[in-house]
Motif scaffolding. Sequence first.
Motif, PDB file in Angstrom:
ATOM      1  N   LYS A 118       0.826  -1.209   0.000  1.00 15.86           N
ATOM      2  CA  LYS A 118       0.000   0.000   0.000  1.00 15.86           C
ATOM      3  C   LYS A 118       0.861   1.260   0.000  1.00 15.86           C
ATOM      4  O   LYS A 118       0.451   2.300  -0.522  1.00 15.86           O
ATOM      5  CB  LYS A 118      -0.929  -0.003   1.220  1.00 15.86           C
ATOM      6  N   LEU A 119       2.025   1.175   0.614  1.00 13.07           N
ATOM      7  CA  LEU A 119       2.990   2.278   0.586  1.00 13.07           C
ATOM      8  C   LEU A 119       4.132   1.856  -0.328  1.00 13.07           C
ATOM      9  O   LEU A 119       4.967   1.031   0.041  1.00 13.07           O
ATOM     10  CB  LEU A 119       3.494   2.603   1.992  1.00 13.07           C
ATOM     11  N   ASN A 120       4.126   2.394  -1.544  1.00 13.68           N
ATOM     12  CA  ASN A 120       5.091   1.990  -2.566  1.00 13.68           C
ATOM     13  C   ASN A 120       6.422   2.685  -2.349  1.00 13.68           C
ATOM     14  O   ASN A 120       6.480   3.918  -2.187  1.00 13.68           O
ATOM     15  CB  ASN A 120       4.533   2.337  -3.953  1.00 13.68           C
ATOM     16  N   LEU A 121       7.495   1.916  -2.356  1.00 11.52           N
ATOM     17  CA  LEU A 121       8.814   2.485  -2.087  1.00 11.52           C
ATOM     18  C   LEU A 121       9.378   3.280  -3.245  1.00 11.52           C
ATOM     19  O   LEU A 121      10.468   3.852  -3.146  1.00 11.52           O
ATOM     20  CB  LEU A 121       9.780   1.365  -1.680  1.00 11.52           C
ATOM     21  N   ASN A 122       8.621   3.361  -4.343  1.00 11.66           N
ATOM     22  CA  ASN A 122       9.020   4.270  -5.426  1.00 11.66           C
ATOM     23  C   ASN A 122       8.939   5.723  -4.983  1.00 11.66           C
ATOM     24  O   ASN A 122       9.404   6.616  -5.700  1.00 11.66           O
ATOM     25  CB  ASN A 122       8.160   4.044  -6.666  1.00 11.66           C
ATOM     26  N   ILE A 123       8.363   5.962  -3.802  1.00 16.97           N
ATOM     27  CA  ILE A 123       8.386   7.322  -3.254  1.00 16.97           C
ATOM     28  C   ILE A 123       9.824   7.806  -3.071  1.00 16.97           C
ATOM     29  O   ILE A 123      10.073   9.014  -3.060  1.00 16.97           O
ATOM     30  CB  ILE A 123       7.632   7.426  -1.911  1.00 16.97           C
ATOM     31  N   LEU A 124      10.759   6.871  -2.925  1.00 16.58           N
ATOM     32  CA  LEU A 124      12.170   7.263  -2.768  1.00 16.58           C
ATOM     33  C   LEU A 124      12.728   7.882  -4.035  1.00 16.58           C
ATOM     34  O   LEU A 124      13.776   8.545  -4.003  1.00 16.58           O
ATOM     35  CB  LEU A 124      13.023   6.058  -2.350  1.00 16.58           C
ATOM     36  N   ASP A 125      12.039   7.677  -5.158  1.00 15.04           N
ATOM     37  CA  ASP A 125      12.473   8.276  -6.431  1.00 15.04           C
ATOM     38  C   ASP A 125      11.854   9.650  -6.671  1.00 15.04           C
ATOM     39  O   ASP A 125      12.282  10.375  -7.577  1.00 15.04           O
ATOM     40  CB  ASP A 125      12.109   7.351  -7.601  1.00 15.04           C
ATOM     41  N   GLU A 154      29.256  12.423 -11.919  1.00 15.07           N
ATOM     42  CA  GLU A 154      28.167  11.626 -12.474  1.00 15.07           C
ATOM     43  C   GLU A 154      28.269  10.163 -12.057  1.00 15.07           C
ATOM     44  O   GLU A 154      27.257   9.504 -11.805  1.00 15.07           O
ATOM     45  CB  GLU A 154      28.177  11.730 -14.004  1.00 15.07           C
ATOM     46  N   ASN A 155      29.502   9.644 -11.978  1.00 14.47           N
ATOM     47  CA  ASN A 155      29.699   8.262 -11.579  1.00 14.47           C
ATOM     48  C   ASN A 155      29.171   8.025 -10.157  1.00 14.47           C
ATOM     49  O   ASN A 155      28.501   7.023  -9.887  1.00 14.47           O
ATOM     50  CB  ASN A 155      31.183   7.896 -11.651  1.00 14.47           C
ATOM     51  N   PHE A 156      29.446   8.970  -9.262  1.00 17.42           N
ATOM     52  CA  PHE A 156      28.945   8.855  -7.893  1.00 17.42           C
ATOM     53  C   PHE A 156      27.427   8.937  -7.869  1.00 17.42           C
ATOM     54  O   PHE A 156      26.763   8.152  -7.179  1.00 17.42           O
ATOM     55  CB  PHE A 156      29.537   9.954  -7.007  1.00 17.42           C
ATOM     56  N   GLN A 157      26.861   9.883  -8.611  1.00 17.00           N
ATOM     57  CA  GLN A 157      25.411  10.054  -8.629  1.00 17.00           C
ATOM     58  C   GLN A 157      24.711   8.795  -9.138  1.00 17.00           C
ATOM     59  O   GLN A 157      23.666   8.394  -8.617  1.00 17.00           O
ATOM     60  CB  GLN A 157      25.021  11.266  -9.485  1.00 17.00           C
ATOM     61  N   ASN A 158      25.296   8.139 -10.146  1.00 16.56           N
ATOM     62  CA  ASN A 158      24.730   6.876 -10.652  1.00 16.56           C
ATOM     63  C   ASN A 158      24.836   5.774  -9.602  1.00 16.56           C
ATOM     64  O   ASN A 158      23.940   4.927  -9.483  1.00 16.56           O
ATOM     65  CB  ASN A 158      25.431   6.464 -11.938  1.00 16.56           C
ATOM     66  N   SER A 159      25.946   5.782  -8.849  1.00 14.28           N
ATOM     67  CA  SER A 159      26.111   4.784  -7.778  1.00 14.28           C
ATOM     68  C   SER A 159      25.061   4.974  -6.694  1.00 14.28           C
ATOM     69  O   SER A 159      24.556   3.992  -6.129  1.00 14.28           O
ATOM     70  CB  SER A 159      27.516   4.908  -7.160  1.00 14.28           C
ATOM     71  N   VAL A 160      24.716   6.213  -6.406  1.00 14.21           N
ATOM     72  CA  VAL A 160      23.675   6.501  -5.419  1.00 14.21           C
ATOM     73  C   VAL A 160      22.327   5.975  -5.900  1.00 14.21           C
ATOM     74  O   VAL A 160      21.571   5.362  -5.134  1.00 14.21           O
ATOM     75  CB  VAL A 160      23.596   8.015  -5.137  1.00 14.21           C
ATOM     76  N   ILE A 161      22.021   6.194  -7.189  1.00 10.66           N
ATOM     77  CA  ILE A 161      20.761   5.699  -7.754  1.00 10.66           C
ATOM     78  C   ILE A 161      20.670   4.181  -7.616  1.00 10.66           C
ATOM     79  O   ILE A 161      19.645   3.634  -7.206  1.00 10.66           O
ATOM     80  CB  ILE A 161      20.627   6.125  -9.232  1.00 10.66           C
ATOM     81  N   ASN A 162      21.766   3.480  -7.957  1.00 19.13           N
ATOM     82  CA  ASN A 162      21.790   2.010  -7.843  1.00 19.13           C
ATOM     83  C   ASN A 162      21.688   1.569  -6.384  1.00 19.13           C
ATOM     84  O   ASN A 162      21.032   0.572  -6.065  1.00 19.13           O
ATOM     85  CB  ASN A 162      23.067   1.460  -8.468  1.00 19.13           C
ATOM     86  N   SER A 163      22.337   2.326  -5.511  1.00 19.76           N
ATOM     87  CA  SER A 163      22.299   1.998  -4.080  1.00 19.76           C
ATOM     88  C   SER A 163      20.881   2.120  -3.538  1.00 19.76           C
ATOM     89  O   SER A 163      20.428   1.273  -2.754  1.00 19.76           O
ATOM     90  CB  SER A 163      23.245   2.921  -3.308  1.00 19.76           C
ATOM     91  N   ILE A 164      20.167   3.147  -3.966  1.00 18.19           N
ATOM     92  CA  ILE A 164      18.794   3.354  -3.495  1.00 18.19           C
ATOM     93  C   ILE A 164      17.889   2.213  -3.953  1.00 18.19           C
ATOM     94  O   ILE A 164      16.976   1.790  -3.226  1.00 18.19           O
ATOM     95  CB  ILE A 164      18.265   4.728  -3.954  1.00 18.19           C
ATOM     96  N   GLU A 165      18.140   1.665  -5.145  1.00 15.99           N
ATOM     97  CA  GLU A 165      17.375   0.501  -5.602  1.00 15.99           C
ATOM     98  C   GLU A 165      17.584  -0.681  -4.662  1.00 15.99           C
ATOM     99  O   GLU A 165      16.648  -1.414  -4.336  1.00 15.99           O
ATOM    100  CB  GLU A 165      17.776   0.124  -7.031  1.00 15.99           C
ATOM    101  N   LEU A 282      27.671   2.680   0.194  1.00 18.18           N
ATOM    102  CA  LEU A 282      26.863   2.398  -0.988  1.00 18.18           C
ATOM    103  C   LEU A 282      26.465   0.927  -0.951  1.00 18.18           C
ATOM    104  O   LEU A 282      27.287   0.063  -0.655  1.00 18.18           O
ATOM    105  CB  LEU A 282      27.647   2.706  -2.263  1.00 18.18           C
ATOM    106  N   PHE A 283      25.218   0.652  -1.223  1.00 16.22           N
ATOM    107  CA  PHE A 283      24.697  -0.714  -1.170  1.00 16.22           C
ATOM    108  C   PHE A 283      24.567  -1.256  -2.589  1.00 16.22           C
ATOM    109  O   PHE A 283      24.293  -0.515  -3.529  1.00 16.22           O
ATOM    110  CB  PHE A 283      23.340  -0.732  -0.464  1.00 16.22           C
ATOM    111  N   ASN A 284      24.782  -2.572  -2.737  1.00 11.58           N
ATOM    112  CA  ASN A 284      24.644  -3.187  -4.061  1.00 11.58           C
ATOM    113  C   ASN A 284      23.759  -4.419  -3.985  1.00 11.58           C
ATOM    114  O   ASN A 284      23.625  -5.050  -2.934  1.00 11.58           O
ATOM    115  CB  ASN A 284      26.009  -3.535  -4.668  1.00 11.58           C
ATOM    116  N   LYS A 285      23.143  -4.745  -5.102  1.00 11.94           N
ATOM    117  CA  LYS A 285      22.130  -5.810  -5.143  1.00 11.94           C
ATOM    118  C   LYS A 285      22.694  -7.171  -4.766  1.00 11.94           C
ATOM    119  O   LYS A 285      22.026  -7.969  -4.113  1.00 11.94           O
ATOM    120  CB  LYS A 285      21.503  -5.867  -6.537  1.00 11.94           C
ATOM    121  N   ASP A 286      23.941  -7.458  -5.180  1.00 16.67           N
ATOM    122  CA  ASP A 286      24.524  -8.771  -4.881  1.00 16.67           C
ATOM    123  C   ASP A 286      24.673  -8.971  -3.379  1.00 16.67           C
ATOM    124  O   ASP A 286      24.329 -10.038  -2.837  1.00 16.67           O
ATOM    125  CB  ASP A 286      25.887  -8.920  -5.574  1.00 16.67           C
ATOM    126  N   ASN A 287      25.183  -7.942  -2.702  1.00 15.57           N
ATOM    127  CA  ASN A 287      25.380  -8.044  -1.257  1.00 15.57           C
ATOM    128  C   ASN A 287      24.046  -8.145  -0.531  1.00 15.57           C
ATOM    129  O   ASN A 287      23.887  -8.936   0.405  1.00 15.57           O
ATOM    130  CB  ASN A 287      26.160  -6.831  -0.748  1.00 15.57           C
TER     131      ASN A 287
END
Length: 309
Positions: A118-125, A154-165, A282-287
Amino acid sequence: METDYKDFYNSYLKEYHEVRAIYLNNLLNNIDDINSVIKANELEAHGVNISLTKNTKFIIQADLRQNYYHSIESFFEFFFALLPKKGKAPENRNILRSLANSNWRQNYKKIGYIANGKLNLNILDEKIEYYGYNVSIGQYLFYIGTFSSEKFDENFQNSVINSIESIKKTIKTIAVEFSNRDEYNAYKHTMRVFPSINSIQILNANTLKEKINFDLSNSASYQIYNDKENETILKTKLFDPERDFKMSKICSRLIYNMINLRSVAFGDRDDQKLNEKVALILFNKDNISDSIKHNVQIQDLIFSSKKIK
């Protein structure tokens, strides 16, 4: 006298749950050593030794489990206190008042809404305006102060986007696990968790020979009574200390990011500290995927009995 928000951000024990997880995991891996210490504190009454070491492994694993639940609860308290409302960020200087006056019942409902979607985490975007920057809520929550494209490339900003996912996946997982709190309550209130069932055997109906055997010797059980339905429920969960250890660390690190970067943004920084480097995670999907996976075959067993009128 009131604690200053600067002192709070600078001195909050943001590593609390990770440190607990580490030393509890270390105790678990060195049972014989800790038992020798415990044994030295045993009492003797009327010539009979009162053993304290019978359930050491169970107790340490129970503490690891409670630490994980508490890290989830602590994370969500910060998450909801700092979460923007109606497109506007709350006043970060009021953090201690927000935590002290937290409506925990309402927060429990919100956790349930995340768990059931009911509370979609896409709010983080979603974007908010914050000190002249148009930033995502996720970056505001977990990477405050890293908004400048001149200072953070830009590389850091992209890493943040991936981390938030990856953070979204983590939040969804811990919300699902926390939304049913009967196990957590069994630990918190009177320690109603106990070793109960050693194994379950499935037999051939004709020969009565064992076909399958589930080892439940490393499990915890607790009882629930539903008086309205005249029902008694025994829930049994296999301990998964490796997972509790990893997930506690992740929750602790989410808290670390929220607090540590705010200590830079809002805390006192003298001239000596202005040029110090500040760590962020920074968080990653594999970990995250590795930490989320269960390491035991059976997570939950439920035995129910009802009185028939």
